[in-house]
Scaffold this motif. Sequence first.
Motif, PDB file in Angstrom:
ATOM      1  N   ILE A 219       0.840  -1.202   0.000  1.00 55.09           N
ATOM      2  CA  ILE A 219       0.000   0.000   0.000  1.00 55.09           C
ATOM      3  C   ILE A 219       0.874   1.251   0.000  1.00 55.09           C
ATOM      4  N   ALA A 279     -14.934  -3.401   7.074  1.00 54.97           N
ATOM      5  CA  ALA A 279     -13.947  -3.082   6.046  1.00 54.97           C
ATOM      6  C   ALA A 279     -12.862  -4.144   6.003  1.00 54.97           C
ATOM      7  N   ASP A 282      -6.913  -3.798   3.725  1.00 58.34           N
ATOM      8  CA  ASP A 282      -6.306  -2.792   2.856  1.00 58.34           C
ATOM      9  C   ASP A 282      -7.057  -1.471   2.931  1.00 58.34           C
ATOM     10  N   ASP A 283      -8.386  -1.523   2.885  1.00 59.04           N
ATOM     11  CA  ASP A 283      -9.175  -0.303   2.964  1.00 59.04           C
ATOM     12  C   ASP A 283      -8.990   0.372   4.322  1.00 59.04           C
ATOM     13  N   ARG A 286      -5.631   2.180   4.315  1.00 61.45           N
ATOM     14  CA  ARG A 286      -5.672   3.399   3.494  1.00 61.45           C
ATOM     15  C   ARG A 286      -6.425   4.510   4.228  1.00 61.45           C
ATOM     16  N   GLN A 287      -7.511   4.169   4.894  1.00 67.00           N
ATOM     17  CA  GLN A 287      -8.266   5.173   5.647  1.00 67.00           C
ATOM     18  C   GLN A 287      -7.425   5.727   6.798  1.00 67.00           C
TER      19      GLN A 287
END
Length: 291
Positions: A219, A279, A282-283, A286-287
């Motif tokens: 990421i 979630a 990965d999400d 990122r958040q």
Amino acid sequence: MAKILLTGATGYIGGRLLPRLLDAGQDVRCLVRDPRGADLPAAAEVVQGDVVRDQGLDAALDGVGTAYYLVHSMEGRGGDFAERDRRAAHAFASAATRAGVERVIYLGGLEGERSEHLRSRHEVAEILRADGPRLVYVRAAMVIGSGSASFQMLEHLVRRLPVMVTPRWIDTRSQPVAIADVVGTLAALASFPDPPQEVQLGGADILTYREMMVRFARILGRRPPLVIPTPFLSPRLSSYWVGLVTPIEFGLVRPLIDGLSAEMLVRRPPPPGLNDHPAGYDDAVRQALAA
């Protein structure tokens, strides 16, 4: 709607939960030790008190229907922190009973045996349940969020070390959960009809800590670190190592490391309406990075 009391409103979880409750139209009172230094929304009522010292609890709980108990001690020598948490839990539970509170919501960890701090958090839940009103015990896996010490430790390890010599916990499975999902569940429980005594929270993915590091690095657009596990690196030595290469205070590193040796998996999913669509890892990362 009955008034809500929020303890820990100036902390990471409480600070994220308060706006959610206010946005939902809840009448929220926040218990803080120093109202002058508490930068809280104007819509929230702020009262002075101290759970550990058993000060101001009766007044703070007056007229309250639901109380959030988000108080934890993460530092202290020997058993000092556990004794402080024990006294605070007894005092809060007794005051909540006297005030006629209907529901107490408490946040702890999914695993409560390997780490002294996690054992203490689980003991707090048992005290609140035994001495206080109806308890909803929310148990979360590793929280992925910008203010989470576990997430910060993971991020610094990935950013700073191309090669890691790690203990066996690197291959322990966990079910990391996004901070937004934790806060959303806590907020929903304020008015959730007939909630279960225990709510287990995890994310959409089950990963080892090794897999978390690899995906975190991707990421970030970095080469994943080379991980060399060794059975000879004790939790104490591992804590010193992490303390040297990350800015996390050593008083926080040791309980974090101790808690990584046991699986944190949801064994009993929450009922429909609570964390229905968690979630993925990965999400969540990122958040957290965006925040």
